[in-house]
Design an enzyme around this catalytic site. Structure first.
Site, PDB file in Angstrom:
ATOM      1  CG  ASP A  22      -1.757   1.222   1.348  1.00 39.22           C
ATOM      2  OD1 ASP A  22      -2.410   1.586   0.360  1.00 39.22           O
ATOM      3  OD2 ASP A  22      -1.760   1.842   2.428  1.00 39.22           O
ATOM      4  CG  ASP A  24      -1.818   7.461   0.822  1.00 40.31           C
ATOM      5  OD1 ASP A  24      -0.943   8.261   0.476  1.00 40.31           O
ATOM      6  OD2 ASP A  24      -2.881   7.292   0.184  1.00 40.31           O
ATOM      7  N   GLY A  72      -7.470   3.525   3.315  1.00 42.13           N
ATOM      8  CA  GLY A  72      -7.552   2.331   2.476  1.00 42.13           C
ATOM      9  C   GLY A  72      -8.753   2.280   1.559  1.00 42.13           C
ATOM     10  NE  ARG A  75     -10.744  11.416  -4.606  1.00 44.48           N
ATOM     11  CZ  ARG A  75     -11.436  12.157  -5.465  1.00 44.48           C
ATOM     12  NH1 ARG A  75     -11.995  13.262  -5.076  1.00 44.48           N
ATOM     13  NH2 ARG A  75     -11.566  11.785  -6.736  1.00 44.48           N
ATOM     14  CB  SER A 141      -4.373   7.865  -3.318  1.00 44.77           C
ATOM     15  OG  SER A 141      -4.062   9.213  -3.630  1.00 44.77           O
ATOM     16  CG  ASP A 199      -1.554   2.295   6.715  1.00 48.90           C
ATOM     17  OD1 ASP A 199      -2.090   1.945   5.631  1.00 48.90           O
ATOM     18  OD2 ASP A 199      -1.503   3.477   7.100  1.00 48.90           O
TER      19      ASP A 199
END
Length: 247
Positions: A22, A24, A72, A75, A141, A199
């Site tokens: 991942d 971010d 995760g 948006r 993202s 995360d």
């Protein structure tokens, strides 16, 4: 922490053929910027549209609310999930407006602040590449390519599947595993021979739902709660920094 340039991945990783990261909060220190932008957008909306119950009227929490409802996810999914947690179910166009306000805030802060990669992650990726293990970056993202480029780590990854590509392909968001599975497919490695590093709860669930051989949770927050939450939702192991996975 092992700083040797010839450090190798720990044995649990050496039998794998690929690792999907991942972005971010795992590769780049961008989760804090996302969370701050969400807080501004959500708190503004909550001030104008107070939730029905008094206990639901607290401001957006950049740690707990971000990890539970937003991190995760796409948006739109993240915005809808958080608002629903406060008893609010606005129409889709309103959810989109909140998400777009966050996007504008994030873009402005990204231009102002830049972005860094976590040193431990960079060291692990170098070690994996030395061991012949292919690496991919995956993110819901649309900024993932820009983030990795600004952090000067884009070239470390054999494959990137970002939000732009996910939208083009119509890939559903986490906890569905499609984003990670597409990254593994592009690497030419079945999920059963690959690991996912995440995360977020939704991301850990996506790794487990996709049948990946190993799901690594990253819990950078102090205290045991975040790590325990990742384990409950499907992580096989949890670390605070990915340098812990260097032998």
């Amino acid at each position: 922490m092992n700083d040797r340039s010839d450090a190798m991945p720990v044995p649990v990783l050496r039998n794998l053929r690929a690792v999907v990261f991942d972005t971010d909060g795992v590769i780049t220190d961008s989760a804090r910027v996302h969370a701050a932008a969400w807080k501004t957008a959500f708190d503004s909306y909550l001030a104008e549209h107070p939730p029905p119950a008094p206990e639901q009227r607290r401001p957006f929490d950049v740690r707990d609310d971000y990890l539970r409802h937003v991190d995760g996810r796409s948006r739109l999914d993240g915005a809808a999930a958080f608002l629903a947690s406060r008893g609010l179910h606005p129409p889709p166009e309103t959810v989109r407006a909140v998400a777009e306000a966050k996007e504008e805030l994030f873009s402005a802060r990204l231009r102002e602040q830049g972005m860094d990669a976590y040193p431990g992650t960079v060291r692990l990726v170098h070690a994996l590449r030395r061991a012949g293990i292919r690496c991919a970056a995956a993110s819901a993202s649309r900024h993932a390519r820009e983030l990795l480029d600004r952090a000067a780590v884009l070239g470390l990854f054999d494959v990137l599947v970002d939000g732009v590509e996910a939208a083009r392909l119509g890939l559903p968001g986490k906890p569905r595993p499609d984003l990670f599975l597409d990254a593994a497919r592009r690497l030419g490695v079945p999920a059963g021979r690959a690991a996912v590093v995440e995360d977020a709860v939704a991301g850990v669930e996506a790794g487990r739902n996709g049948g990946f051989a190993l799901v690594v949770g990253v819990a950078r927050e102090p205290g045991p709660e975040a790590g325990q939450r990742l384990l409950r939702h499907g992580a096989d192991i949890v670390v605070r920094d990915l340098a812990e996975l260097l032998a």
